[in-house]
Every structure is written in C-alpha cells, then in structure tokens.
Enzyme design. Structure first.
Site, PDB file in Angstrom:
ATOM      1  N   GLY A 161       4.212   1.161  -1.805  1.00 45.14           N
ATOM      2  CA  GLY A 161       4.160   1.339  -3.249  1.00 45.14           C
ATOM      3  C   GLY A 161       2.785   1.775  -3.699  1.00 45.14           C
ATOM      4  O   GLY A 161       1.860   1.904  -2.898  1.00 45.14           O
ATOM      5  N   ASP A 162       2.650   1.983  -4.993  1.00 37.05           N
ATOM      6  CA  ASP A 162       1.404   2.450  -5.597  1.00 37.05           C
ATOM      7  C   ASP A 162       0.873   1.355  -6.510  1.00 37.05           C
ATOM      8  O   ASP A 162       1.514   0.994  -7.504  1.00 37.05           O
ATOM      9  CB  ASP A 162       1.680   3.727  -6.394  1.00 37.05           C
ATOM     10  CG  ASP A 162       0.415   4.345  -6.968  1.00 37.05           C
ATOM     11  OD1 ASP A 162      -0.628   3.665  -7.019  1.00 37.05           O
ATOM     12  OD2 ASP A 162       0.466   5.525  -7.371  1.00 37.05           O
ATOM     13  N   PHE A 163      -0.307   0.801  -6.161  1.00 38.24           N
ATOM     14  CA  PHE A 163      -0.816  -0.314  -6.975  1.00 38.24           C
ATOM     15  C   PHE A 163      -1.215   0.108  -8.375  1.00 38.24           C
ATOM     16  O   PHE A 163      -1.505  -0.727  -9.228  1.00 38.24           O
ATOM     17  CB  PHE A 163      -1.941  -1.080  -6.280  1.00 38.24           C
ATOM     18  CG  PHE A 163      -3.101  -0.250  -5.753  1.00 38.24           C
ATOM     19  CD1 PHE A 163      -3.685   0.764  -6.484  1.00 38.24           C
ATOM     20  CD2 PHE A 163      -3.626  -0.527  -4.488  1.00 38.24           C
ATOM     21  CE1 PHE A 163      -4.758   1.497  -5.997  1.00 38.24           C
ATOM     22  CE2 PHE A 163      -4.702   0.202  -3.988  1.00 38.24           C
ATOM     23  CZ  PHE A 163      -5.272   1.206  -4.749  1.00 38.24           C
ATOM     24  N   ASP A 170       0.871  -1.168   0.000  1.00 37.96           N
ATOM     25  CA  ASP A 170       0.000   0.000   0.000  1.00 37.96           C
ATOM     26  C   ASP A 170       0.912   1.222   0.000  1.00 37.96           C
ATOM     27  O   ASP A 170       2.135   1.088   0.027  1.00 37.96           O
ATOM     28  CB  ASP A 170      -0.933   0.003   1.217  1.00 37.96           C
ATOM     29  CG  ASP A 170      -2.245   0.749   0.953  1.00 37.96           C
ATOM     30  OD1 ASP A 170      -2.209   1.769   0.242  1.00 37.96           O
ATOM     31  OD2 ASP A 170      -3.297   0.310   1.448  1.00 37.96           O
ATOM     32  N   HIS A 175     -14.100  -1.144  -5.559  1.00 38.99           N
ATOM     33  CA  HIS A 175     -15.331  -0.340  -5.505  1.00 38.99           C
ATOM     34  C   HIS A 175     -15.061   1.151  -5.270  1.00 38.99           C
ATOM     35  O   HIS A 175     -15.982   1.967  -5.376  1.00 38.99           O
ATOM     36  CB  HIS A 175     -16.315  -0.901  -4.477  1.00 38.99           C
ATOM     37  CG  HIS A 175     -15.940  -0.715  -3.046  1.00 38.99           C
ATOM     38  ND1 HIS A 175     -16.731  -1.178  -2.018  1.00 38.99           N
ATOM     39  CD2 HIS A 175     -14.865  -0.126  -2.446  1.00 38.99           C
ATOM     40  CE1 HIS A 175     -16.172  -0.870  -0.858  1.00 38.99           C
ATOM     41  NE2 HIS A 175     -15.045  -0.240  -1.093  1.00 38.99           N
TER      42      HIS A 175
END
Length: 350
Positions: A228-230, A202, A248
């Site tokens: 990190g950045d997904f 995350d 969502h």
C-alpha cells in the site's frame, strides 16, 4: 591577512580532497579486494587476475589503501588486509559494505557533484541528474535496488534490537511497521518479542522481498504483509505504529500526511513510534558529524531533512498527535525513539 596556522591549511586540503579516499574505498569494495585478501596475502598480479583489474593500476590503488591503513604491503611484495579494512568484507557480521554501496552509484555520486545547485535552489540535485527521485533511481536497476534494500536492512536490523530491548511493549499486541520495506526491522522486533504480532506496509516493490526475510527470521506466521501507499492510508487497529527512517525523506506537508494517516488508523490507546535522528538546536564541532553529512545527503537526494525536537513536535501536533517521550540515542547512527499518542479529538474524528 596572512594564514598564521599552516596546519589549518593542511587540514583543509585533506578535507577538500576527501572524495579521493571515498572512491578508493568504493573501488576496493566493488572489486572485492577485502574478501580476496581475507584468507591470504596476495601480490597485485594475482589480485588483478581474481578481480578483473589492471595489475599496475591495482597496485597503485593498493598502496593508496595502505596509506589509509586498510591494507598493508609486506616485505615480499604481497598485500594483506588489516583489522581496519576488515569491515569492508562482504561476508562478515557487522560489515559496512552494504551501507556504502548504494551511495556510490553513478546517479548519487553525480548528484553530490551538484551540491551547489541544491544549496542555491533548495531542490534535490538527484532529480536533475537522474530525471526522477532517488527512490526511482534505485528501483530502476535491479542490482542497485538490491544494494539499497541491503543497506536499509543493515540499519533496520541494528535498530530493531534496540527497540525490542528498550521500548515498553506493555499492552502492545500488534506492531504496524509503516514504510518498513523488506521487513528487516519488524522481523527483528518480532524475533525478540514472541508475544507480539506484526503488520508490514510499504509499496508493492518495497515489500517484494519481505516474505523471505520474515521466513528466515521465523516470524512469517506472526506477520501480515500489506502492499500500500502510506500517503493514502495505513492498516487500522495496531497498538504501535513504527515509522523508522521515513519522515526525514519528506517535506513537512508529506510528513504530516503520513502521521495523520497513522492517527486515523490508531486505536484510542495506540502509540506512534518515530525512529529518527534528532538534530540539536545548535550544530557545532562537537556534534556527531554523521548528522551534518546525513542532512546534506537528504538535501541532495530527497525533499526531506534531519529535524530538531521542536520540529518533530510541530509535525506531530499538525497531525493530531502529541509528543509523549523521546528516548536516548541508540545504535551507531544515534537514532532516537520519539513516542506520540493521539491528541484531543479533532473535528471529523469518529
């Protein structure tokens, strides 16, 4: 046309003024009234002294809470907590308080006041209210960020038990929790699956509380924390990529990007496990009202929505994945486990 059913009008009045009981519950929880009443019956004056409230006004609130069945007034002028109000206590297992508090923040409450704007424009009202996304709103205030993380941890903890108990972990050595925040979900899975290792990914702020959560669960030695950045990438080599309550929050294009990053990181035999509510094709009075409330909450606060099985299937296919199984609803929110595998090789695959 004459209204022939007076009860229908009375019911609409109750629904339309539902914001008042909601705020009554919020104020009771914010003041800590359920906790103050947990051990003994107390008069309004003493409750006001303990909570920093105005005694005559607090008595009026207590009588309102009594009308909801959350407290009751005794014959001696004191009030006591009822079993119906007990889940609002902060210090009990199964407390609902953590799940409620972030959504009563000023920014969220004001955003719901602009539902009309969101319905007219399709844009999340929170952005015009707070000047940014709901996530930046939560992150901007340490106390609010802590309340939001606590709410996510409550939900994640319940779903973790269901995943660990119901999902077939045969051949799974490493679970990658994509967007797992403080790690409550992954910690719960690893607690129940001592043969499995974990990777939590995350943002840096999202995983800041993870070491303490993992240590408390006794699983820190089996779990790697990766900031990190997904939207850019996710750690490679996992056997199972869990994506819970993430999709969502985002529009279709963003969801496909997240899922495609999972696909690119997966081994050939790996799986993706999306854990989300699955909306029925038709919503009616028999549908769990949580679904409609959650979907509208997403409209007001995010650019995402609750999706049907058909919509999830399209997202997965666009990301190079194929739906293999959807489990039955689990947990009090009715989340379902949506399993997917890699589809046939695409152009550009290794």
């Amino acid at each position: 046309m004459t209204i022939s059913d007076p009860m229908a009008a009375a019911n609409l009045y109750r629904l339309a003024f539902g914001f008042i009981p909601a705020q009554m519950i919020h104020v009771a929880a914010r003041l800590g009234l359920p906790d103050a009443l947990a051990e003994e019956d107390l008069p309004p004056a003493e409750l006001a002294r303990r909570t920093g409230a105005h005694a005559p006004s607090l008595r009026r609130l207590l009588r309102g809470l009594a009308s909801l069945g959350l407290v009751e007034e005794t014959g001696t002028g004191t009030f006591r907590l009822t079993p119906a109000g007990a889940p609002l206590r902060a210090d009990v297992p199964g407390s609902v308080r953590p799940m409620l508090m972030p959504y009563f923040s000023q920014g969220v409450w004001a955003s719901w006041g602009r539902l009309l704007d969101s319905v007219r424009t399709g844009e999340p009202a929170v952005e015009s209210v707070t000047g940014g996304s709901v996530f930046s709103h939560f992150a901007a205030e340490p106390e609010l960020a802590a309340e939001f993380n606590a709410a996510m941890a409550v939900s994640a903890g319940m779903e973790a038990q269901a995943i660990a108990r119901l999902y077939d972990f045969t051949g799974v050595d490493t679970v990658v929790d994509v967007g797992g925040g403080s790690g409550a979900l992954l910690a719960g899975v690893l607690e129940h699956r001592p043969d499995v290792r974990g990777v939590l990914v995350d943002t840096a702020s999202g995983v800041s509380g993870a070491p303490a959560v993992l240590e408390a669960a006794g699983v820190a030695e089996r779990c790697e924390v990766a900031a990190g950045d997904f939207f850019d990438s996710v750690p490679a080599g996992g056997d199972l990529y869990v994506v819970k309550s993430v999709l969502h929050d985002w529009d279709d294009e963003s969801c496909v990007r997240i899922l495609r990053n999972c696909r690119e990181a997966m081994k050939e035999t790996a799986r993706v496990l999306v854990v989300e509510v699955v909306a029925p094709p038709v919503v009616d009075a028999a549908t769990d009202p949580f679904l409609a409330v959650s979907d509208l909450n997403l409209l007001v606060l995010t650019r995402g929505r609750e999706r049907t099985e058909e919509e999830f299937t399209r997202l997965l296919e666009a990301a190079g994945l194929r739906l293999t199984h959807i489990g039955d609803p689990v947990g009090f929110n009715g989340y379902r486990m949506i399993e997917a595998a890699r589809a046939a090789a695409q152009d550009g695959d290794a």
